[in-house]
Design a protein around this motif. Structure first.
Motif, PDB file in Angstrom:
ATOM      1  N   ILE A 172      47.473 -19.200  23.971  1.00 61.27           N
ATOM      2  CA  ILE A 172      48.213 -17.950  23.876  1.00 61.27           C
ATOM      3  C   ILE A 172      49.293 -17.884  24.950  1.00 61.27           C
ATOM      4  CG2 ILE A 172      48.031 -15.446  24.135  1.00 61.27           C
ATOM      5  CD1 ILE A 172      46.986 -16.499  21.481  1.00 61.27           C
ATOM      6  N   ASP A 173      50.483 -17.558  24.518  1.00 63.30           N
ATOM      7  CA  ASP A 173      51.572 -17.262  25.440  1.00 63.30           C
ATOM      8  C   ASP A 173      51.573 -15.751  25.669  1.00 63.30           C
ATOM      9  OD1 ASP A 173      53.880 -16.857  26.855  1.00 63.30           O
ATOM     10  OD2 ASP A 173      55.237 -17.640  25.312  1.00 63.30           O
ATOM     11  N   PHE A 174      51.053 -15.318  26.803  1.00 65.88           N
ATOM     12  CA  PHE A 174      50.896 -13.877  27.047  1.00 65.88           C
ATOM     13  C   PHE A 174      52.231 -13.180  27.298  1.00 65.88           C
ATOM     14  CE2 PHE A 174      46.590 -15.408  27.782  1.00 65.88           C
ATOM     15  CZ  PHE A 174      45.841 -14.434  27.150  1.00 65.88           C
ATOM     16  N   HIS A 175      53.305 -13.948  27.419  1.00 62.31           N
ATOM     17  CA  HIS A 175      54.634 -13.340  27.500  1.00 62.31           C
ATOM     18  C   HIS A 175      55.197 -13.039  26.114  1.00 62.31           C
ATOM     19  CE1 HIS A 175      54.791 -14.034  31.787  1.00 62.31           C
ATOM     20  NE2 HIS A 175      54.489 -15.314  31.599  1.00 62.31           N
ATOM     21  N   ASN A 176      54.542 -13.573  25.102  1.00 62.24           N
ATOM     22  CA  ASN A 176      54.929 -13.322  23.711  1.00 62.24           C
ATOM     23  C   ASN A 176      54.107 -12.158  23.189  1.00 62.24           C
ATOM     24  OD1 ASN A 176      54.694 -13.519  20.746  1.00 62.24           O
ATOM     25  ND2 ASN A 176      55.957 -15.350  20.979  1.00 62.24           N
ATOM     26  N   SER A 177      54.759 -11.082  22.788  1.00 56.82           N
ATOM     27  CA  SER A 177      54.051  -9.866  22.405  1.00 56.82           C
ATOM     28  C   SER A 177      53.156 -10.071  21.180  1.00 56.82           C
ATOM     29  CB  SER A 177      55.049  -8.738  22.128  1.00 56.82           C
ATOM     30  OG  SER A 177      55.942  -9.099  21.086  1.00 56.82           O
ATOM     31  N   VAL A 178      53.601 -10.895  20.213  1.00 54.95           N
ATOM     32  CA  VAL A 178      52.783 -11.153  19.023  1.00 54.95           C
ATOM     33  C   VAL A 178      51.551 -11.948  19.403  1.00 54.95           C
ATOM     34  CG1 VAL A 178      52.718 -12.273  16.756  1.00 54.95           C
ATOM     35  CG2 VAL A 178      54.786 -11.056  17.496  1.00 54.95           C
ATOM     36  N   ASP A 179      51.742 -12.984  20.216  1.00 54.36           N
ATOM     37  CA  ASP A 179      50.609 -13.786  20.706  1.00 54.36           C
ATOM     38  C   ASP A 179      49.579 -12.909  21.412  1.00 54.36           C
ATOM     39  OD1 ASP A 179      51.190 -16.277  19.796  1.00 54.36           O
ATOM     40  OD2 ASP A 179      51.354 -17.219  21.762  1.00 54.36           O
ATOM     41  N   LYS A 180      50.054 -12.098  22.328  1.00 57.04           N
ATOM     42  CA  LYS A 180      49.144 -11.251  23.110  1.00 57.04           C
ATOM     43  C   LYS A 180      48.409 -10.260  22.215  1.00 57.04           C
ATOM     44  CE  LYS A 180      48.837  -8.337  27.229  1.00 57.04           C
ATOM     45  NZ  LYS A 180      47.900  -7.402  26.572  1.00 57.04           N
ATOM     46  N   ALA A 181      49.125  -9.695  21.239  1.00 53.76           N
ATOM     47  CA  ALA A 181      48.498  -8.728  20.334  1.00 53.76           C
ATOM     48  C   ALA A 181      47.398  -9.393  19.512  1.00 53.76           C
ATOM     49  CB  ALA A 181      49.555  -8.109  19.425  1.00 53.76           C
ATOM     50  N   ASN A 182      47.657 -10.601  19.029  1.00 54.75           N
ATOM     51  CA  ASN A 182      46.643 -11.328  18.253  1.00 54.75           C
ATOM     52  C   ASN A 182      45.438 -11.667  19.117  1.00 54.75           C
ATOM     53  OD1 ASN A 182      47.896 -11.397  15.715  1.00 54.75           O
ATOM     54  ND2 ASN A 182      49.068 -13.236  16.232  1.00 54.75           N
ATOM     55  N   HIS A 183      45.693 -12.133  20.329  1.00 54.21           N
ATOM     56  CA  HIS A 183      44.606 -12.440  21.258  1.00 54.21           C
ATOM     57  C   HIS A 183      43.745 -11.208  21.518  1.00 54.21           C
ATOM     58  CE1 HIS A 183      42.921 -12.445  25.366  1.00 54.21           C
ATOM     59  NE2 HIS A 183      42.664 -13.719  25.143  1.00 54.21           N
ATOM     60  N   ASP A 184      44.385 -10.109  21.863  1.00 52.91           N
ATOM     61  CA  ASP A 184      43.648  -8.891  22.196  1.00 52.91           C
ATOM     62  C   ASP A 184      42.885  -8.349  20.993  1.00 52.91           C
ATOM     63  OD1 ASP A 184      44.723  -9.197  24.685  1.00 52.91           O
ATOM     64  OD2 ASP A 184      46.163  -7.549  24.515  1.00 52.91           O
ATOM     65  N   ARG A 185      43.478  -8.522  19.800  1.00 53.54           N
ATOM     66  CA  ARG A 185      42.814  -8.052  18.584  1.00 53.54           C
ATOM     67  C   ARG A 185      41.544  -8.851  18.328  1.00 53.54           C
ATOM     68  NH1 ARG A 185      41.344  -3.967  15.600  1.00 53.54           N
ATOM     69  NH2 ARG A 185      41.311  -4.377  13.355  1.00 53.54           N
ATOM     70  N   ILE A 186      41.611 -10.176  18.497  1.00 52.23           N
ATOM     71  CA  ILE A 186      40.415 -11.007  18.297  1.00 52.23           C
ATOM     72  C   ILE A 186      39.339 -10.659  19.310  1.00 52.23           C
ATOM     73  CG2 ILE A 186      39.529 -13.376  18.482  1.00 52.23           C
ATOM     74  CD1 ILE A 186      42.135 -14.328  17.188  1.00 52.23           C
ATOM     75  N   VAL A 187      39.719 -10.493  20.577  1.00 53.98           N
ATOM     76  CA  VAL A 187      38.753 -10.129  21.619  1.00 53.98           C
ATOM     77  C   VAL A 187      38.080  -8.800  21.276  1.00 53.98           C
ATOM     78  CG1 VAL A 187      38.510  -9.433  24.031  1.00 53.98           C
ATOM     79  CG2 VAL A 187      39.884 -11.437  23.441  1.00 53.98           C
ATOM     80  N   HIS A 188      38.862  -7.833  20.813  1.00 54.32           N
ATOM     81  CA  HIS A 188      38.324  -6.518  20.453  1.00 54.32           C
ATOM     82  C   HIS A 188      37.346  -6.635  19.285  1.00 54.32           C
ATOM     83  CE1 HIS A 188      38.102  -2.216  19.729  1.00 54.32           C
ATOM     84  NE2 HIS A 188      38.501  -2.411  18.470  1.00 54.32           N
ATOM     85  N   LEU A 189      37.724  -7.392  18.255  1.00 53.07           N
ATOM     86  CA  LEU A 189      36.867  -7.540  17.074  1.00 53.07           C
ATOM     87  C   LEU A 189      35.584  -8.290  17.412  1.00 53.07           C
ATOM     88  CD1 LEU A 189      39.633  -8.437  14.464  1.00 53.07           C
ATOM     89  CD2 LEU A 189      38.289  -6.322  14.510  1.00 53.07           C
ATOM     90  N   VAL A 190      35.698  -9.325  18.233  1.00 52.13           N
ATOM     91  CA  VAL A 190      34.511 -10.084  18.641  1.00 52.13           C
ATOM     92  C   VAL A 190      33.570  -9.202  19.456  1.00 52.13           C
ATOM     93  CG1 VAL A 190      33.705 -11.956  20.145  1.00 52.13           C
ATOM     94  CG2 VAL A 190      35.571 -12.364  18.530  1.00 52.13           C
ATOM     95  N   THR A 191      34.119  -8.390  20.330  1.00 49.67           N
ATOM     96  CA  THR A 191      33.296  -7.468  21.116  1.00 49.67           C
ATOM     97  C   THR A 191      32.542  -6.515  20.205  1.00 49.67           C
ATOM     98  OG1 THR A 191      34.821  -7.604  22.993  1.00 49.67           O
ATOM     99  CG2 THR A 191      33.335  -5.714  22.934  1.00 49.67           C
TER     100      THR A 191
END
Length: 514
Positions: free
Chosen positions: A440-459
C-alpha cells in the motif's frame, strides 16, 4: 515382472498369432549393463544382482535399426524414492531429470523419450505431482526443451481405485518444442471414451509460461491474470521480510504434547510446571477468522534451557527432577526413546534448537498446512504455540489477513499447488513465499482507503466470530452467519479493487472452483 512376461507368452500361444517371444522382454528398463561395471568387485550380492536385472536395449531389440521406436507407451510403477536403494547413484549419473527425492516415474519419462526415433511419440500415465513438486524441477526443465503435445490432468480423481495416485497422461513427440501445449482437465470418470470427453475441454497453454519453477496449466486468460498479480504484488516472503515460520517439531509428540487433563494434573502436583507448559495448536484447531481454542499443550524446554537455568550443574537430570518433579516424572517414561530422536536439545528432555521460539508469543497470523482455501486465523495476544502442521507470520496485520483469506489469493494459490483428494490444498513454505501481496502506498488516497476498508471489515469479522462462538440460540447463530458471509464477500470486492481487476478478471476468479 518375470511372471507377467511368462503369463503373456502363454496367453499368446493360445491364439493363432506370430511368435512374440523376441518382442516381449523382461528386465530393468531404466538400468543398463554399465551398472555392473560401475560397481566395486564383490560389492553386489546375488540377490541385488537378481533384483537389478539390468537391461541392454540395443541387444534386447537388435532388430530396431532405425534409431529408436515409433512409439513408447506405459503405466510405470509408482515407487517412492525411499525404496530406490542402490539405483539412486546410477540415476544421478545417467538421468538429467534426477533429483534426490524424485519418484521412479520421472526416470521412466526421460528413458521413454530417449528410446524414440525422430518424431516418435511417447505417452504415459504418471502421477501429476511433478507439475509443482520441488523434486519435479529438473524434469520440468528437461520437458521445456521437448515437444509436449498434450497433457491430460485427472486432478484428485480416483483413476486407480486401490491407490491414491493423482494421475495425468503425458504425450510427448521427439522433435523441436512447440509454442503451445494442449491441456485438458478431467472433472469426472463417468465417460465412455476419454478422447471424446476431453474434446470440448481442451485449451492451449503457452510453452513460455511453463517454467522449471512450476506448471500451473492455466488457460491464456487465467495465465494473463496470474502474471498481472505477480506484477502488481510483491512475494509474501519479501512483504513479511522473511518471517514465515514452521510450527514446532518435537520429534516425540506423545511425550511433549499433552492434553488439558494432564496439564492440570502436572500443575496440581507442582505449580512450577506451569512455567514450562504452553497452549498448543494443531492444524485442525485453526479456522479462518475464528477465535483460537486449544485442546493440547506443549511442554516447552528449549535446547540449552537446562544448562542456562541450572548454571551448568553436572548432574542435570537430578537437578531437573528436584526443580520440576512433576514434569520430570511425566517425561521419565520416555527416557529410552526420547534420546533416539534425530533432532533434540543438549539433553533428551529438551526440544530441538529454534531461533524463533519468541515469535510464538507475539501477535501473529497462523494457518494450517492443509485446507481447501485461504484459512488464516489471528492470534491477537500471542498466546499460542503450534505444531509443525502450521505456519506463523508474526505480524499484527489485519490487511494481510484479509488478503490471505480472500478468493483472489486462493485463486493464485491454486496455480501453485496441486489439489488433493476432496479438493484440498497443501499450504507449504515453497508456495506461500510466492503469494503476490499488494503493498500500500499510504500517500495514495485510493490505496489508503482500500487498506483501511479491509482492516475495518476484518476487524468486524473477527468480532462477529467471537460472538458466534458464544451464541446459544439458533436464530442468533443464523443472523451472525449471514452477516459474516456478507462481510466476507465485501472483503473480496475490495481486494479485487486493491489489485485493480477488471470485470472479466473477476469472473475468472469467481469461476475458479466451479
Amino acid at each position: 515382472d518375470e511372471q507377467s512376461v511368462i503369463a503373456q507368452l502363454s496367453l499368446f500361444r493360445e491364439r493363432v498369432l506370430p511368435d512374440l517371444e523376441n518382442n516381449i522382454k523382461c528386465g530393468n528398463s531404466l538400468i543398463g549393463n554399465d551398472f555392473y561395471s560401475g560397481q566395486q568387485p564383490g560389492l553386489l550380492d546375488e540377490e541385488t544382482l537378481y533384483r537389478v536385472n539390468a537391461f541392454d536395449w540395443e541387444k534386447g531389440f537388435a532388430a530396431v535399426k532405425t534409431g529408436g521406436f515409433d512409439a513408447v507407451i506405459g503405466n510405470p510403477p509408482y515407487v517412492r524414492q525411499e525404496l530406490l536403494g542402490e539405483a539412486k547413484s546410477y540415476f544421478q549419473d545417467h538421468y538429467q531429470v534426477y533429483h534426490g527425492v524424485a519418484d521412479l516415474y520421472a526416470y521412466f519419462i526421460e528413458k521413454g523419450v530417449s528410446l524414440l526415433t525422430e518424431n516418435g511419440l511417447f505417452g504415459m500415465i504418471v502421477s501429476n505431482k511433478w507439475l509443482r513438486a520441488n523434486y519435479g524441477k529438473p524434469l520440468r526443465h528437461w520437458l521445456t526443451q521437448r515437444r509436449v503435445i498434450e497433457l491430460t490432468d485427472f486432478g484428485d480423481l480416483p483413476v486407480f481405485s486401490k491407490a491414491t495416485t493423482y494421475p495425468c497422461i503425458l504425450l510427448i513427440q521427439k522433435s523441436e518444442p512447440s509454442p503451445t501445449v494442449t491441456v485438458s482437465k478431467v472433472h469426472t470418470l463417468a465417460f465412455e471414451e476419454l478422447s471424446e470427453y476431453v474434446k470440448p475441454l481442451r485449451y492451449e497453454v503457452a510453452t513460455h509460461s511453463l517454467t522449471a519453477d512450476g506448471w500451473s496449466l492455466a488457460n491464456s486468460q487465467a495465465q494473463a491474470l496470474l502474471e498481472k498479480l505477480q506484477r502488481v504484488g510483491v512475494p509474501l516472503d519479501e512483504y513479511v521480510k522473511g518471517q514465515i515460520f514452521y510450527g514446532i517439531k518435537t520429534g516425540l509428540n506423545e511425550a511433549f504434547v499433552i492434553d488439558s487433563k494432564t496439564r492440570e494434573k502436572l500443575i496440581a502436583k507442582d505449580p512450577k510446571s506451569a512455567e514450562l507448559i504452553k497452549p498448543f495448536l494443531l492444524g485442525r484447531d485453526i479456522k479462518r477468522y475464528q477465535p483460537l481454542e486449544n485442546q493440547q499443550h506443549l511442554i516447552l524446554i528449549p535446547k540449552g534451557w537446562t544448562r542456562l537455568t541450572s548454571g551448568g550443574i553436572k548432574n542435570a537430570w537430578k537437578w531437573f527432577q528436584q526443580h520440576y518433579p512433576a514434569i520430570a516424572t511425566h517425561l521419565k517414561r520416555f527416557a529410552q526413546i526420547a534420546p533416539l530422536r534425530h533432532d533434540q536439545g543438549e539433553y533428551w528432555w529438551e526440544l530441538r534448537a529454534c531461533d524463533y521460539y519468541p515469535e510464538f508469543e507475539k501477535p501473529k497470523l497462523i494457518l494450517p498446512d492443509i485446507s481447501n482455501r485461504g484459512n488464516v486465523a489471528f492470534d491477537e495476544k500471542g498466546q499460542f504455540y503450534s505444531l509443525n502442521t502450521t505456519y506463523i507470520l508474526p505480524r499484527n496485520d489485519r490487511y494481510l489477513l484479509g488478503l490471505l483469506n480472500s478468493k483472489l489469493i486462493t485463486f493464485y494459490y491454486n496455480s501453485l499447488s496441486a489439489s488433493y483428494r476432496g479438493g484440498y490444498l497443501r499450504f507449504i513454505y515453497q508456495y506461500l513465499v510466492q503469494l503476490p501481496i499488494r503493498q500500500i502506498d499510504f500517500h495514495n488516497s485510493v490505496d489508503k482507503a482500500n487498506h483501511d476498508r479491509i482492516v475495518h471489515l476484518v476487524t468486524q469479522i473477527l468480532d462477529l466470530n467471537k460472538r458466534l462462538a458464544t451464541a446459544l440460540d439458533t436464530h442468533s447463530k443464523t443472523v451472525l452467519q449471514r452477516q459474516l458471509e456478507a462481510l466476507d464477500e465485501e472483503i473480496d470486492k475490495v481486494v479485487y479493487g486493491v489489485y485493480d481487476l477488471t470485470v472479466a478478471e473477476i469472473e475468472i476468479v469467481e469461476k475458479m472452483r466451479e
